[in-house]
Enzyme design. Sequence first.
Site, PDB file in Angstrom:
ATOM      1  N   ASP A 156      54.154  11.632  34.859  1.00 28.41           N
ATOM      2  CA  ASP A 156      53.899  10.387  34.134  1.00 28.41           C
ATOM      3  C   ASP A 156      52.412  10.219  33.823  1.00 28.41           C
ATOM      4  O   ASP A 156      51.559  10.689  34.573  1.00 28.41           O
ATOM      5  CB  ASP A 156      54.398   9.209  34.995  1.00 28.41           C
ATOM      6  CG  ASP A 156      54.592   7.948  34.165  1.00 28.41           C
ATOM      7  OD1 ASP A 156      54.529   8.022  32.917  1.00 28.41           O
ATOM      8  OD2 ASP A 156      54.788   6.879  34.775  1.00 28.41           O
ATOM      9  N   HIS A 191      50.458  14.803  25.909  1.00 27.14           N
ATOM     10  CA  HIS A 191      51.637  15.638  26.205  1.00 27.14           C
ATOM     11  C   HIS A 191      51.279  17.131  26.166  1.00 27.14           C
ATOM     12  O   HIS A 191      51.755  17.912  26.982  1.00 27.14           O
ATOM     13  CB  HIS A 191      52.768  15.338  25.220  1.00 27.14           C
ATOM     14  CG  HIS A 191      53.316  13.946  25.357  1.00 27.14           C
ATOM     15  ND1 HIS A 191      53.578  13.382  26.570  1.00 27.14           N
ATOM     16  CD2 HIS A 191      53.653  13.008  24.428  1.00 27.14           C
ATOM     17  CE1 HIS A 191      54.045  12.150  26.399  1.00 27.14           C
ATOM     18  NE2 HIS A 191      54.092  11.897  25.103  1.00 27.14           N
ATOM     19  N   LEU A 247      60.768  31.645  42.479  1.00 25.25           N
ATOM     20  CA  LEU A 247      60.646  30.199  42.288  1.00 25.25           C
ATOM     21  C   LEU A 247      61.836  29.755  41.435  1.00 25.25           C
ATOM     22  O   LEU A 247      62.173  30.419  40.445  1.00 25.25           O
ATOM     23  CB  LEU A 247      59.320  29.859  41.574  1.00 25.25           C
ATOM     24  CG  LEU A 247      59.092  28.387  41.228  1.00 25.25           C
ATOM     25  CD1 LEU A 247      58.959  27.522  42.489  1.00 25.25           C
ATOM     26  CD2 LEU A 247      57.829  28.203  40.370  1.00 25.25           C
ATOM     27  N   SER A 301      63.001   5.476  37.876  1.00 23.86           N
ATOM     28  CA  SER A 301      63.312   5.661  36.453  1.00 23.86           C
ATOM     29  C   SER A 301      64.510   6.584  36.224  1.00 23.86           C
ATOM     30  O   SER A 301      64.453   7.487  35.392  1.00 23.86           O
ATOM     31  CB  SER A 301      62.082   6.179  35.695  1.00 23.86           C
ATOM     32  OG  SER A 301      61.009   5.289  35.836  1.00 23.86           O
TER      33      SER A 301
HETATM   34  C1  FPP Z   1      55.320  10.788  30.614  1.00 23.42           C
HETATM   35  O1  FPP Z   1      54.078  10.342  30.149  1.00 23.42           O
HETATM   36  C2  FPP Z   1      55.620  12.063  30.078  1.00 23.42           C
HETATM   37  C3  FPP Z   1      56.631  12.361  29.207  1.00 23.42           C
HETATM   38  C4  FPP Z   1      57.592  11.400  28.659  1.00 23.42           C
HETATM   39  C5  FPP Z   1      56.793  13.717  28.737  1.00 23.42           C
HETATM   40  C6  FPP Z   1      56.529  14.772  29.756  1.00 23.42           C
HETATM   41  C7  FPP Z   1      56.239  15.990  29.064  1.00 23.42           C
HETATM   42  C8  FPP Z   1      55.312  16.901  29.415  1.00 23.42           C
HETATM   43  C9  FPP Z   1      54.456  16.865  30.614  1.00 23.42           C
HETATM   44  C10 FPP Z   1      55.021  18.037  28.571  1.00 23.42           C
HETATM   45  C11 FPP Z   1      56.129  18.935  28.243  1.00 23.42           C
HETATM   46  C12 FPP Z   1      56.923  19.433  29.336  1.00 23.42           C
HETATM   47  C13 FPP Z   1      57.687  20.517  29.218  1.00 23.42           C
HETATM   48  C14 FPP Z   1      58.665  20.899  30.258  1.00 23.42           C
HETATM   49  C15 FPP Z   1      57.572  21.403  28.051  1.00 23.42           C
HETATM   50  P1  FPP Z   1      54.074   9.032  29.304  1.00 23.42           P
HETATM   51  O2  FPP Z   1      54.068   9.389  27.866  1.00 23.42           O
HETATM   52  O3  FPP Z   1      55.213   8.166  29.733  1.00 23.42           O
HETATM   53  O4  FPP Z   1      52.722   8.397  29.692  1.00 23.42           O
HETATM   54  P2  FPP Z   1      52.419   6.852  29.712  1.00 23.42           P
HETATM   55  O5  FPP Z   1      53.258   6.272  30.820  1.00 23.42           O
HETATM   56  O6  FPP Z   1      50.971   6.839  30.000  1.00 23.42           O
HETATM   57  O7  FPP Z   1      52.768   6.295  28.375  1.00 23.42           O
END
Ligand code: FPP
Length: 241
Positions: free
Chosen positions: A18, A35, A129, A194
């Site tokens: 997150d 991201h 892993l 969540s």
């Molecule tokens: C949460 O941060 C993250 C996500 C919804 C996406 C997670 C994706 C990645 C780490 C990259 C891709 C992963 C793979 C497996 C290819 P947020 O956007 O909710 O952050 P915020 O809470 O600050 O808005």
Amino acid sequence: MQRGAEMKIPNHIAIILDGNGRWAKAKGMPRGYGHVKGCANLETICEDIKDLGVKYLTVYAFSTENWKRSKEEVDGLMKLFRNYLKKCKKISEKNKMRVKVIGDISAFDKDIQDSVTELEEFSKDYDELFFQIALNYGSRDEIVRGVRRLARDAADGKLVPEEINEKVFESYLDTAGIPDPDLMIRTSGEQRLSNYLLWQLAYTEFYFTDVAWPDFHKPELLQAIEKYNERDRRYGGVKEA
Ligand code: FPP
């Protein structure tokens, strides 16, 4: 404080990745940049986790709720998943890592579904892993999908209701065959689940940190494992009787 070899290493770590969006915003950058950096960090953490001797890693990459984000952000994430799933073959080969996607991937474009199938097939014999990526995942959705299959099998006479127990039920979840997590880490300040692995986290230790996912590196990982060790020592074991 325990360090290195003295530390008890959890067998399975689950992470809620997150804070990518807030991290990028704080730098005056678009959410998509967060991201991209979050994805790069995942590659590094996979190696760190493997080097520490953790056998299972499960990450929450896209929830059933994430479709509600702006089209621009969802499109950006799909592009990232496409690239990552292709690149992941090399990563799995390097780390001898078996990759499995949990969640309902039927909602994704066909090429993404094909990449998932190809990657799972390619990596199926690796066993250093075990890496689970939760994509279009929601725990309630997983449970409902599992119950639907279980009910179908019961209706077809493949099992009788009296035979259903926790073990049988678990075999209908996306995580069938994967041990429950010992440690769950959520980055970036929120302290909730969540809809993540609700069944599987029943006895898991939780670790919450304010550090955003793109800034969560090996020292932060070690800190989480240290806290897990402190609790383990205090209660004499992670599992309740
Ligand atoms: C949460 O941060 C993250 C996500 C919804 C996406 C997670 C994706 C990645 C780490 C990259 C891709 C992963 C793979 C497996 C290819 P947020 O956007 O909710 O952050 P915020 O809470 O600050 O808005």
